[in-house]
Enzyme design. Structure first.
Site, mmCIF file in Angstrom:
data_model
loop_
_atom_site.group_PDB
_atom_site.id
_atom_site.type_symbol
_atom_site.label_atom_id
_atom_site.label_comp_id
_atom_site.label_asym_id
_atom_site.label_seq_id
_atom_site.Cartn_x
_atom_site.Cartn_y
_atom_site.Cartn_z
ATOM 1 N N HIS A 289 0.806 -1.227 0.000
ATOM 2 C CA HIS A 289 0.000 0.000 0.000
ATOM 3 C C HIS A 289 0.844 1.285 0.000
ATOM 4 C CE1 HIS A 289 -2.901 -3.050 1.200
ATOM 5 N NE2 HIS A 289 -2.205 -3.265 2.283
ATOM 6 N N CYS A 290 1.898 1.330 -0.778
ATOM 7 C CA CYS A 290 2.738 2.541 -0.914
ATOM 8 C C CYS A 290 3.456 2.929 0.379
ATOM 9 C CB CYS A 290 1.937 3.755 -1.398
ATOM 10 S SG CYS A 290 1.310 3.588 -3.038
#
Ligand SMILES: Cc1ncc(COP(=O)(O)O)c(C=O)c1O
Length: 396
Positions: A352-353
């Site tokens: 998720h970044c």
């Protein structure tokens, strides 16, 4: 309350649990974009005719609506951007690049989205600032005490998310802000994950800079807001140059438009900006309190039902936002995500970044279930039923 009539996507046979990536859009937002694109799709500031004036008026109304929503003092403190990523880059390279020097310290933490870490890393390369990461606790939460431990006489700025996009912990921005300002340290807040879910008040919390993207709060993609205190915006340089941001230029000099227009070079995303006003109206109509209560009930129910499945690990049980992270031992999160997709359930898997979070918590990747007020208990039941099919998951 049933939101099916307002959100066309809710009539598809899918369960949408990826609201932290982007929210669904209500008809009022969609209709506003159609209205602009079909009835008055002129550019602004570039035509001496009525529909161009109307566009300008609509954009200004949105600026004012955002001012009111985040309780900024002046609508000129609202700068339109392409989203939170652009806003954070503008703050780092437009303001801090000119106000920090070699050895000055910035405090981040490893729970931040890439867009709140990478620009600072580039600035470190360019001018030699020092990046410090405040330690997260065993749940992945950040406390004021942990920020305090990193503060020295060289600390100039703390930049963090109000709510994080993986752990979903809610940071106490009010206490953090008053502590930092007591020491003359600037405070940048990434409100990408909070703006749609809880009250964000830049004046009450004395926030120096704040960013968010419209698409995470019922709006369409490609637009967002950078809020800055007027005194700081006066000191910020544009990072993009071109039409619309200058009054005049000659071979030597550029004279800049007033704030905020000097930061909005080129044609901004008019359709998305105009329609965001409808998004704010929609959130206000539902009410942030109702949104928070609904999300809490949905989250509690989801956690209760997930807890009954012995092989599911809930990774952020202690968090209070609408993000729930799960894993199944021995099963890759992307495989679990794709399995849920085969059941028409949209979640997000991976890191998720937030690629450095794994340094501080006991898991690497995960499946993220992120809720919003229009989700239902029936949808959660569908997810739970799918997760109960252990053999099918293993063999997927
Ligand atoms: C906490 C946080 N910050 C920043 C961003 C970047 O938002 P955008 O891609 O809209 O610029 C996101 C998007 O997921 C986010 O969750």
């Amino acid at each position: 309350m049933n939101y099916k009539n307002d959100f066309p996507m809710l009539s598809n046979d899918i369960v949408y649990f990826d609201n932290a990536a982007t929210s669904l859009k209500p008809m009022s937002v969609i209709n506003k974009e159609i209205e602009y694109l079909s009835m008055y799709s002129a550019n602004m500031k570039r035509g001496d005719y009525d529909i161009a004036f109307k566009v300008e008026d609509e954009v200004n109304k949105c600026r004012e609506e955002i001012r009111e929503y985040i309780n900024a003092e002046d609508k000129n403190e609202i700068v339109f951007t392409s989203g939170a990523t652009m806003g954070l880059n503008m703050i780092v390279f437009g303001y801090f690049k000119n106000h920090l020097k070699k050895g000055d310290e910035v405090i981040l933490n490893k729970g931040e989205h890439a867009s709140n870490i990478l620009p600072w890393m580039i600035l470190r390369k360019e001018i030699g600032i020092v990046i410090k990461y405040a330690q997260l606790d065993c749940n992945g939460f950040l406390s004021l005490d942990s920020i305090k431990k990193e503060i020295t006489a060289n600390t100039r700025v703390v930049s963090l998310s109000h709510i994080t996009n993986v752990i979903g912990d809610v940071r106490d921005i009010s206490s953090i802000s008053s502590y930092l300002h007591g020491k003359g340290i600037l405070f940048v807040v990434d409100a990408s994950q909070s703006i749609a879910h809880t009250k964000v008040d830049v004046t009450l919390n004395d926030i120096d800079f704040l960013v968010f993207s419209f698409h995470k709060m019922l709006g369409s993609t490609g637009s967002g807001c950078l809020y800055g205190k007027y005194s700081l915006l006066k000191e910020m340089m544009p990072t993009i140059y071109g039409g619309g941001m200058n009054i005049d230029f000659n071979e030597e000099e550029i004279s800049l438009m007033p704030i905020p227009y000097r930061f909005e070079a080129g044609t901004i995303n008019i359709a998305s900006i105009i329609s965001f006003r409808e998004a704010i109206k929609y959130v206000n109509k539902v009410g942030l309190n109702n949104i928070m209560i609904t999300e809490k009930h949905l989250r509690d129910y989801l956690i209760r039902e997930l807890s009954k499945i012995p092989y599911i690990d809930i990774l952020n049980k202690e968090a209070t936002s609408s993000i729930v992270l799960i894993n199944i031992k021995g099963i890759d999160s992307s495989k679990l995500g794709l399995y849920l997709n085969s059941k028409k359930i949209c979640t997000r898997s991976g890191v998720h970044c937030v690629k450095m979070l794994k340094d501080e918590v006991s898991f690497d990747d995960s499946v993220r279930i992120s809720l919003y007020f229009y989700n239902t208990y029936e949808e959660i039941d569908r997810l739970i039923d799918a997760l109960k099919e252990y053999d099918n998951i293993i063999n997927f």
